[in-house]
Design a protein around this motif. Structure first.
Motif, PDB file in Angstrom:
ATOM      1  N   ALA A 181      -9.618  -8.456   2.638  1.00  0.00           N
ATOM      2  CA  ALA A 181      -9.697  -7.874   1.915  1.00  0.00           C
ATOM      3  C   ALA A 181      -9.103  -7.434   0.970  1.00  0.00           C
ATOM      4  O   ALA A 181      -9.587  -7.899  -0.253  1.00  0.00           O
ATOM      5  CB  ALA A 181     -10.895  -6.497   1.713  1.00  0.00           C
ATOM      6  N   ARG A 182      -7.786  -7.346   0.672  1.00  0.00           N
ATOM      7  CA  ARG A 182      -6.990  -6.959  -0.317  1.00  0.00           C
ATOM      8  C   ARG A 182      -7.098  -8.654  -1.144  1.00  0.00           C
ATOM      9  O   ARG A 182      -6.784  -8.305  -2.513  1.00  0.00           O
ATOM     10  CB  ARG A 182      -5.840  -6.504   0.456  1.00  0.00           C
ATOM     11  CG  ARG A 182      -5.823  -5.305   0.463  1.00  0.00           C
ATOM     12  CD  ARG A 182      -4.436  -4.813   1.578  1.00  0.00           C
ATOM     13  NE  ARG A 182      -3.377  -4.755   1.019  1.00  0.00           N
ATOM     14  CZ  ARG A 182      -1.819  -5.028   1.762  1.00  0.00           C
ATOM     15  NH1 ARG A 182      -2.461  -4.401   2.292  1.00  0.00           N
ATOM     16  NH2 ARG A 182      -0.785  -4.512   1.087  1.00  0.00           N
ATOM     17  N   GLU A 183      -7.047  -9.212  -0.972  1.00  0.00           N
ATOM     18  CA  GLU A 183      -6.418 -10.699  -1.294  1.00  0.00           C
ATOM     19  C   GLU A 183      -7.988 -10.826  -2.349  1.00  0.00           C
ATOM     20  O   GLU A 183      -7.288 -11.594  -3.152  1.00  0.00           O
ATOM     21  CB  GLU A 183      -5.931 -11.745  -0.696  1.00  0.00           C
ATOM     22  CG  GLU A 183      -5.018 -11.578   0.203  1.00  0.00           C
ATOM     23  CD  GLU A 183      -4.344 -13.339   0.838  1.00  0.00           C
ATOM     24  OE1 GLU A 183      -5.384 -14.226   0.775  1.00  0.00           O
ATOM     25  OE2 GLU A 183      -3.122 -13.262   1.400  1.00  0.00           O
ATOM     26  N   ALA A 184      -9.206 -11.022  -2.171  1.00  0.00           N
ATOM     27  CA  ALA A 184      -9.592 -10.753  -2.427  1.00  0.00           C
ATOM     28  C   ALA A 184     -10.200 -10.635  -4.305  1.00  0.00           C
ATOM     29  O   ALA A 184     -11.285 -10.320  -4.710  1.00  0.00           O
ATOM     30  CB  ALA A 184     -11.511 -11.187  -1.323  1.00  0.00           C
ATOM     31  N   GLN A 185      -9.873  -9.410  -4.315  1.00  0.00           N
ATOM     32  CA  GLN A 185      -9.762  -8.513  -5.277  1.00  0.00           C
ATOM     33  C   GLN A 185      -8.908  -7.895  -6.401  1.00  0.00           C
ATOM     34  O   GLN A 185      -7.735  -8.511  -4.933  1.00  0.00           O
ATOM     35  CB  GLN A 185     -10.241  -6.415  -4.137  1.00  0.00           C
ATOM     36  CG  GLN A 185     -11.831  -6.622  -3.722  1.00  0.00           C
ATOM     37  CD  GLN A 185     -11.476  -4.954  -3.712  1.00  0.00           C
ATOM     38  OE1 GLN A 185     -11.486  -4.219  -4.331  1.00  0.00           O
ATOM     39  NE2 GLN A 185     -12.268  -4.980  -2.357  1.00  0.00           N
ATOM     40  N   ASP A 186      -8.671  -8.023  -7.159  1.00  0.00           N
ATOM     41  CA  ASP A 186      -7.166  -7.461  -8.134  1.00  0.00           C
ATOM     42  C   ASP A 186      -6.622  -6.318  -7.726  1.00  0.00           C
ATOM     43  O   ASP A 186      -6.980  -5.452  -7.278  1.00  0.00           O
ATOM     44  CB  ASP A 186      -7.895  -7.054  -9.110  1.00  0.00           C
ATOM     45  CG  ASP A 186      -7.278  -6.450 -10.827  1.00  0.00           C
ATOM     46  OD1 ASP A 186      -6.958  -7.054 -11.021  1.00  0.00           O
ATOM     47  OD2 ASP A 186      -6.990  -5.351 -10.531  1.00  0.00           O
ATOM     48  N   PRO A 187      -5.562  -6.598  -7.556  1.00  0.00           N
ATOM     49  CA  PRO A 187      -4.161  -5.497  -7.034  1.00  0.00           C
ATOM     50  C   PRO A 187      -4.474  -4.734  -7.602  1.00  0.00           C
ATOM     51  O   PRO A 187      -4.490  -3.864  -6.839  1.00  0.00           O
ATOM     52  CB  PRO A 187      -3.092  -6.508  -7.592  1.00  0.00           C
ATOM     53  CG  PRO A 187      -3.620  -7.094  -8.252  1.00  0.00           C
ATOM     54  CD  PRO A 187      -4.614  -7.940  -8.446  1.00  0.00           C
ATOM     55  N   ARG A 235      -6.680  -2.912  -8.756  1.00  0.00           N
ATOM     56  CA  ARG A 235      -8.014  -1.556  -8.580  1.00  0.00           C
ATOM     57  C   ARG A 235      -7.658  -1.329  -6.811  1.00  0.00           C
ATOM     58  O   ARG A 235      -8.478  -0.178  -6.610  1.00  0.00           O
ATOM     59  CB  ARG A 235      -9.678  -2.485  -8.421  1.00  0.00           C
ATOM     60  CG  ARG A 235     -10.754  -2.375  -8.333  1.00  0.00           C
ATOM     61  CD  ARG A 235     -11.727  -2.823  -8.263  1.00  0.00           C
ATOM     62  NE  ARG A 235     -12.035  -3.342 -10.145  1.00  0.00           N
ATOM     63  CZ  ARG A 235     -11.750  -4.944 -10.348  1.00  0.00           C
ATOM     64  NH1 ARG A 235     -11.409  -5.650  -9.210  1.00  0.00           N
ATOM     65  NH2 ARG A 235     -12.158  -4.810 -11.702  1.00  0.00           N
ATOM     66  N   TRP A 236      -7.410  -2.099  -6.081  1.00  0.00           N
ATOM     67  CA  TRP A 236      -6.948  -1.653  -4.765  1.00  0.00           C
ATOM     68  C   TRP A 236      -5.948  -0.865  -4.046  1.00  0.00           C
ATOM     69  O   TRP A 236      -6.577   0.065  -4.151  1.00  0.00           O
ATOM     70  CB  TRP A 236      -6.886  -3.261  -3.939  1.00  0.00           C
ATOM     71  CG  TRP A 236      -6.208  -2.888  -1.959  1.00  0.00           C
ATOM     72  CD1 TRP A 236      -4.810  -2.205  -1.768  1.00  0.00           C
ATOM     73  CD2 TRP A 236      -7.433  -3.367  -1.294  1.00  0.00           C
ATOM     74  NE1 TRP A 236      -5.410  -2.429  -0.703  1.00  0.00           N
ATOM     75  CE2 TRP A 236      -6.941  -2.537  -0.146  1.00  0.00           C
ATOM     76  CE3 TRP A 236      -8.745  -3.701  -1.205  1.00  0.00           C
ATOM     77  CZ2 TRP A 236      -7.427  -2.837   1.744  1.00  0.00           C
ATOM     78  CZ3 TRP A 236      -9.312  -3.506   0.023  1.00  0.00           C
ATOM     79  CH2 TRP A 236      -8.604  -3.019   1.052  1.00  0.00           C
ATOM     80  N   ARG A 267      -7.213   3.095  -5.735  1.00  0.00           N
ATOM     81  CA  ARG A 267      -8.546   3.251  -4.685  1.00  0.00           C
ATOM     82  C   ARG A 267      -7.433   3.804  -2.944  1.00  0.00           C
ATOM     83  O   ARG A 267      -7.725   4.935  -2.623  1.00  0.00           O
ATOM     84  CB  ARG A 267      -9.088   1.708  -4.104  1.00  0.00           C
ATOM     85  CG  ARG A 267     -10.424   2.073  -4.929  1.00  0.00           C
ATOM     86  CD  ARG A 267     -11.403   0.647  -4.084  1.00  0.00           C
ATOM     87  NE  ARG A 267     -11.992   0.855  -3.136  1.00  0.00           N
ATOM     88  CZ  ARG A 267     -12.276  -0.185  -2.610  1.00  0.00           C
ATOM     89  NH1 ARG A 267     -12.720  -0.741  -2.956  1.00  0.00           N
ATOM     90  NH2 ARG A 267     -12.691   0.059  -1.304  1.00  0.00           N
ATOM     91  N   ASN A 268      -6.498   3.194  -2.578  1.00  0.00           N
ATOM     92  CA  ASN A 268      -6.088   2.676  -1.750  1.00  0.00           C
ATOM     93  C   ASN A 268      -4.730   4.278  -1.898  1.00  0.00           C
ATOM     94  O   ASN A 268      -5.052   4.969  -1.259  1.00  0.00           O
ATOM     95  CB  ASN A 268      -5.379   1.170  -1.890  1.00  0.00           C
ATOM     96  CG  ASN A 268      -3.862   2.150  -0.334  1.00  0.00           C
ATOM     97  OD1 ASN A 268      -2.270   2.030  -1.170  1.00  0.00           O
ATOM     98  ND2 ASN A 268      -4.077   2.551   1.019  1.00  0.00           N
ATOM     99  N   GLU A 314       0.529  -0.883   0.008  1.00  0.00           N
ATOM    100  CA  GLU A 314       0.061   0.030  -0.071  1.00  0.00           C
ATOM    101  C   GLU A 314       0.870   1.473  -0.043  1.00  0.00           C
ATOM    102  O   GLU A 314       2.286   0.837   0.137  1.00  0.00           O
ATOM    103  CB  GLU A 314      -0.910  -0.141   0.899  1.00  0.00           C
ATOM    104  CG  GLU A 314      -1.716  -0.846   0.998  1.00  0.00           C
ATOM    105  CD  GLU A 314      -3.089  -0.686   1.544  1.00  0.00           C
ATOM    106  OE1 GLU A 314      -3.760  -1.106   1.658  1.00  0.00           O
ATOM    107  OE2 GLU A 314      -2.954  -0.807   3.018  1.00  0.00           O
TER     108      GLU A 314
END
Length: 534
Positions: A311-317, A319-320, A323-324, A242
């Motif tokens: 939550a991070r592992e469940a999303q496209d890296p 996309r995360w 947003r971060n 992040e």
């Protein structure tokens, strides 16, 4: 006075030197540097970094030497700042700058110190120390065909240890610092093991050979100049770091995880679980909404990591990451602190003091859980690094691969093949960017000292509070081990410039105390100069 040798002139060596002359300017100090220019340090040198690689620390966090890093930057010519992509009007103490500039800062600080204390200090460049020899209650250093000494104290501040460039091939680089900066990498599929800042640096080193980043207002894009390049960052989880977040500096005191509370945990039979209970209470007080969101009260030291990354592992890296980045930049602009992130940041150094007290089973639990959380938190990367990753992704040149724990990696003469999750991935060029690994006594590059350590049955060097070797005949209390790789067993977070400054200050206090104690007892300290023979 004491006759002191410092082997290595990166940040740890410089901060040790600075603190020694601050505590007692009568010491005679000789610094040894194997490179052509003392004071830079491997991560900040032209051999290991390019202008595109950012330091992961800002001036506000760098302990000043002769001047703060920000003041030094303000004193540089406009042309030099522009060459590094900096604008004088935009300089501030929370800004991340190219690593090469930080190397120049440290060299200037060292040269200034040497100039002010030239009567009792000297630096020997292009002088690689190859052995540390104990004789007649003193230490001597071997370099090429010469021997230097005698020394009352030798401080080994040799820094990180990575494979030499001659271990790299056209298709494989054992680290980003093994000739990658000077290599010509073809526009092919490039695999990069790791997703940390070191991995991002490796990606930038390759990408900048095949195109350029362009800025349009707040938007950053990448324009390829070749065809065929594709970069793949990979790790077990495929999670990207992040972006660095805003928080008060100096750190505010913790409310629950105090030094005394952690010390009490160390004295109990289940120290890891007890310190995790402190972590739970600290976060629950600081950020009850976050604690509720991840079900913190129901978690353990073994399951907290899974909940932290879920939550991070469940999303496209990517996309995360986008947003971060938006969140972090908003918070910086409005000086908003995310309480749970700040709490974790302040707790990792407290928890580190507990690590030497963990048994083998708890140490394995810690390494597999809480350690990963703390590293992810404190190793957040500059926002600009995330922007660059997103620009490469938008250009279709970057992907992230989650390997899982059961992957297989095979190096072949002209490629690297990875089998993971039922798929095969082939990389004509592969870069291992997983960073520094802990080292043991058998890895010690100085043969006489290595034999003494092994003869003392110390697989991992035993150190006193001031990093002095203990229990090693003839070297006991004469040699201080300040080389980061050998400290990582008991201090897993001992990374970066602030750690270097702390180590330097601690060693200086220890030496000055020992010299003072000897003087008070009527001991005689020779003022004979250091000599080279052979």
């Amino acid at each position: 006075m004491a006759r002191v040798a410092i082997v290595g002139t990166g940040p740890t060596g410089i901060y040790t030197f600075f603190n020694l002359i601050q505590t007692d300017p009568s010491h005679h100090i000789t610094l040894f540097e194997r490179g052509e220019k003392a004071g830079i340090g491997l991560p900040y040198s032209p051999e290991a970094a390019s202008k595109s690689m950012l330091a992961n620390i800002a001036s506000i966090e760098i302990p000043p030497i002769e001047a703060t890093y920000l003041d030094w930057l303000k004193g540089q010519p406009d042309a030099k700042l522009r060459a590094y992509g900096l604008d004088r009007a935009e300089l501030d103490d929370r800004q991340f700058t190219p690593r090469l500039l930080l190397g120049e800062y440290f060299r200037d600080q060292l040269l200034s110190l040497l100039d002010r204390h030239r009567a009792r200090t000297e630096v020997l460049e292009t002088t690689e120390v190859t052995d540390v020899i104990a004789r007649n209650d003193a230490l001597f250093l071997r370099a090429a065909e010469r021997e230097f000494g005698p020394f009352d104290r030798v401080i080994l501040a040799t820094g990180h240890v990575f494979p030499d460039a001659d271990e790299a091939t056209r298709s494989y680089f054992p680290s980003p610092w093994s000739g990658l900066i000077q290599a010509e990498v073809p526009p092919v599929s490039v695999g990069i093991m790791g997703t940390s800042l070191s991995s991002i640096d490796a990606a930038m080193a390759v990408a900048n050979q095949h195109g350029r980043f362009r800025r349009h207002g707040e938007e950053l894009t990448f324009e390829p100049a070749t065809e065929g390049l594709h970069l793949t960052l990979m790790s077990w989880s495929g999670v990207l770091p992040e972006a660095d977040f805003w928080c008060p500096i100096p750190y505010e005191p913790l409310q629950v995880m105090t030094d005394d509370a952690v010390a009490q945990c160390a004295a109990q039979a289940d120290p890891l679980d007890r310190v995790f209970a402190l972590l739970q209470e600290e976060i629950a007080q600081a950020d009850p909404a976050y604690a509720d969101r991840i079900g913190l009260a129901t978690l353990t030291a073994d399951t907290f990591g899974d909940a932290y990354f879920a939550a991070r592992e469940a999303q496209d890296p990517f996309r995360w990451a986008r947003r971060n980045l938006e969140e972090v930049e908003h918070n910086k602009a409005h000086q908003i602190t995310v309480p749970w992130r700040y709490a974790l940041l302040r707790m990792h150094e407290k928890v580190e003091t507990l690590v030497p007290h963990l048994g083998d089973a708890d140490r394995k639990r810690f390494d597999g859980g809480l350690k990963k959380v703390f590293v992810d938190n404190y190793a957040a990367v500059p926002s600009e690094s995330i922007r660059r990753l997103l620009a490469l992704r938008d250009a279709g040149l970057l992907s992230v691969l989650a390997l899982g724990e059961d992957y297989e990696l095979k190096r072949e003469p002209d490629r690297t093949v990875i089998h993971a999750k039922g798929k095969t991935h082939v990389f004509p060029v592969f870069i291992d960017a997983r960073g520094q690994k802990p080292m043991e006594s058998r890895d010690m590059p100085f043969p006489s000292l290595r034999r003494a350590l092994m003869g003392s049955k110390q697989d991992i060097p035993e150190l006193d509070a001031d990093f002095a070797l203990v229990g090693v005949p003839d070297y006991d209390r004469h040699a201080h081990l300040a080389a980061i790789p050998y400290l990582m067993h008991d201090r897993p977070f001992v990374q970066g410039i602030t750690a270097s400054a702390e180590i330097g200050a601690t060693i200086a206090r220890g030496i000055s105390q020992a010299v003072g104690d000897r003087a008070a007892q009527g001991g005689r300290r020779s003022s004979a100069p250091v000599v080279a023979t052979g």
